[in-house]
Scaffold this active site. Structure first.
Site, PDB file in Angstrom:
ATOM      1  N   ARG A  94       0.814  -1.208   0.000  1.00 22.10           N
ATOM      2  CA  ARG A  94       0.000   0.000   0.000  1.00 22.10           C
ATOM      3  C   ARG A  94       0.859   1.275   0.000  1.00 22.10           C
ATOM      4  O   ARG A  94       0.341   2.368   0.154  1.00 22.10           O
ATOM      5  CB  ARG A  94      -0.954  -0.008   1.203  1.00 22.10           C
TER       6      ARG A  94
ATOM      7  N   LYS B  86       8.143 -12.979 -10.369  1.00 22.73           N
ATOM      8  CA  LYS B  86       7.086 -11.988 -10.548  1.00 22.73           C
ATOM      9  C   LYS B  86       7.708 -10.730 -11.140  1.00 22.73           C
ATOM     10  O   LYS B  86       8.484 -10.030 -10.480  1.00 22.73           O
ATOM     11  CB  LYS B  86       6.402 -11.654  -9.218  1.00 22.73           C
TER      12      LYS B  86
END
Length: 420
Positions: A270, A295
């Site tokens: 976040r 990733k």
């Protein structure tokens, strides 16, 4: 050239948070788990998310590995390292609850990562160890890299100064707790924000500084302000950037006793703008922490920073942003975009040619070049992933500068590339 570079006077603001901020605490837990797994199993697939609130930590995600780790112990050790060591701080590594919910990586995703659509033409096959350089991307998406010559670490000045303030806040707190510093009342949660004035794209002064720090209940606001000025701001912000008009706000609400997970819920991923370039560059949207290097949200963003930093350090541009796009299961990037904002000493097309010549942007090529299958990630989970001088990160290396200069047949004279 962008309006930012043309404008006679503009202001740009970035923020940073300390390692005790609830979102950053979650990032560190996720990366601590990743690192612990990579110690035992460098080939692990990890997507680890953490959430926290008063008295509780939840770890969830998809992990495929041969390793075994005590996740609860890793979580508690990380919280202790951050500084939540006393229930009076509103959160305590000894007494908080730890809940885990971990599954295995989706077999559909695993198929896309473990096999490359390009490996044998149209036929999808398992790759041998020698062919792993053609591993497919773990997801679709676009990743951004950026560098500029505003600071020695080739980062935008607002985020660079913001990170330095929060690191200083953390260092002073730790020294004070050990009896070697003056601010024993500091607590782990905190933030800093810096507004820099630019003139035609060049930083000229610091216009505003905001520092908010969690503190013990017994200290008064006047002492906090003076101590922050003396021990946090003045040692960090160069004096020539400060003037009589610089505005300084310290704990502007007047009180910051309740902080950390007790003050606000936390969640991994976040603080992606804090993690990257403070808003000065665009962002692809993917977070970093808790993700293994297959990733591309993480590894390709690191590769893009590596490229951008080397381009600026080589003198090919004063400011560069690049975007790399991927499709799941496909090894080679779908697109590569470069923007030099009118500062390029060679054309953007020439820079793209050099990138394609000197950087392998296939996922396994990135992993190999930057040696990413190792436990190096928890330190990145606070104070930014880029521009770090306090830790040795491979994507910050300037190893490609000589070959980039040679690639254009150039010497650097007065920060200008001169063709030979």
């Amino acid at each position: 050239m962008t309006s930012f570079m043309r404008s006679p006077k503009t202001f740009f603001t970035s923020e940073s948070v300390t390692e005790g901020h609830p979102d950053k605490l979650c990032d560190q837990i996720s990366d601590a788990i990743l690192d612990a797994i990579l110690v035992q199993d460098p080939m692990a697939r990890v997507a680890c998310e953490t959430a926290t609130t008063t008295g509780l930590v939840l770890v969830a995600g998809e992990i495929t590995t041969s390793a075994w780790i005590d996740m609860s112990a890793v979580v508690r050790q990380t919280i202790e390292q951050v500084g939540y060591i006393n229930a009076d701080y509103g959160f305590d590594y000894r007494t908080c609850g730890v809940t885990t919910s971990i599954g295995k990586q989706s077999p559909d995703i695993d198929m896309g990562v473990s096999k490359s659509l390009e490996s044998k033409g149209d036929k999808v096959v398992h790759l041998s160890e020698d062919e792993l350089e053609r591993i497919g991307a773990g997801d679709q998406g676009m990743m951004i890299g950026f560098a500029c010559n505003e600071t020695d670490e080739l980062m935008p000045m607002p985020i660079s100064l913001s990170h330095k303030l929060t690191r200083q806040l953390s260092q002073v707190r730790r020294k004070s707790w050990s009896g070697k510093g003056p601010m024993t009342y500091l607590r782990p949660d905190g933030k800093a924000q810096v507004t820099v004035q630019y003139e035609k794209g060049v930083p000229t002064r610091v216009d505003t500084i905001v520092v908010s720090t969690q503190h013990a209940d017994y200290v008064d606001r006047a002492q906090i302000r003076q101590d922050v000025l003396d021990y946090i701001i003045k040692p960090v912000i160069p004096a020539h950037l400060l003037d009589a008009d610089t505005k300084i706000y310290v704990n502007p609400t007047g009180r910051f006793v309740t902080g950390g997970p007790m003050g606000d819920a936390g969640l991994t991923g976040r603080k992606i703008i804090v993690d990257t370039y403070g808003g000065m560059a665009r962002h692809g949207g993917g977070a970093f922490s808790g993700k293994d290097p297959t990733k591309v949200d993480r590894s390709a963003a690191y590769a893009a920073r590596h490229i951008a930093k080397n381009i600026v350090a080589a003198g090919l541009a004063d400011r560069v942003e690049l975007q790399i796009a991927y499709a799941i299961g496909v090894a080679r990037p779908l697109s590569l975009f470069v923007e030099t904002f009118g500062t390029g000493k060679v054309s953007d097309e020439e820079i793209i040619r050099l990138i394609n010549e000197h950087f392998d942007l296939r996922p396994a090529g990135i992993i190999q070049a930057l040696n990413l299958r190792r436990p190096i990630y928890q330190p990145t989970a606070a104070f930014g992933h880029f521009g770090r001088t306090d830790v040795d990160l491979p994507w910050e290396a300037l190893d490609k500068v000589p070959m980039l200069r040679k690639g254009v047949g150039a010497n650097l004279q007065n920060n200008e590339v001169v063709s030979q």
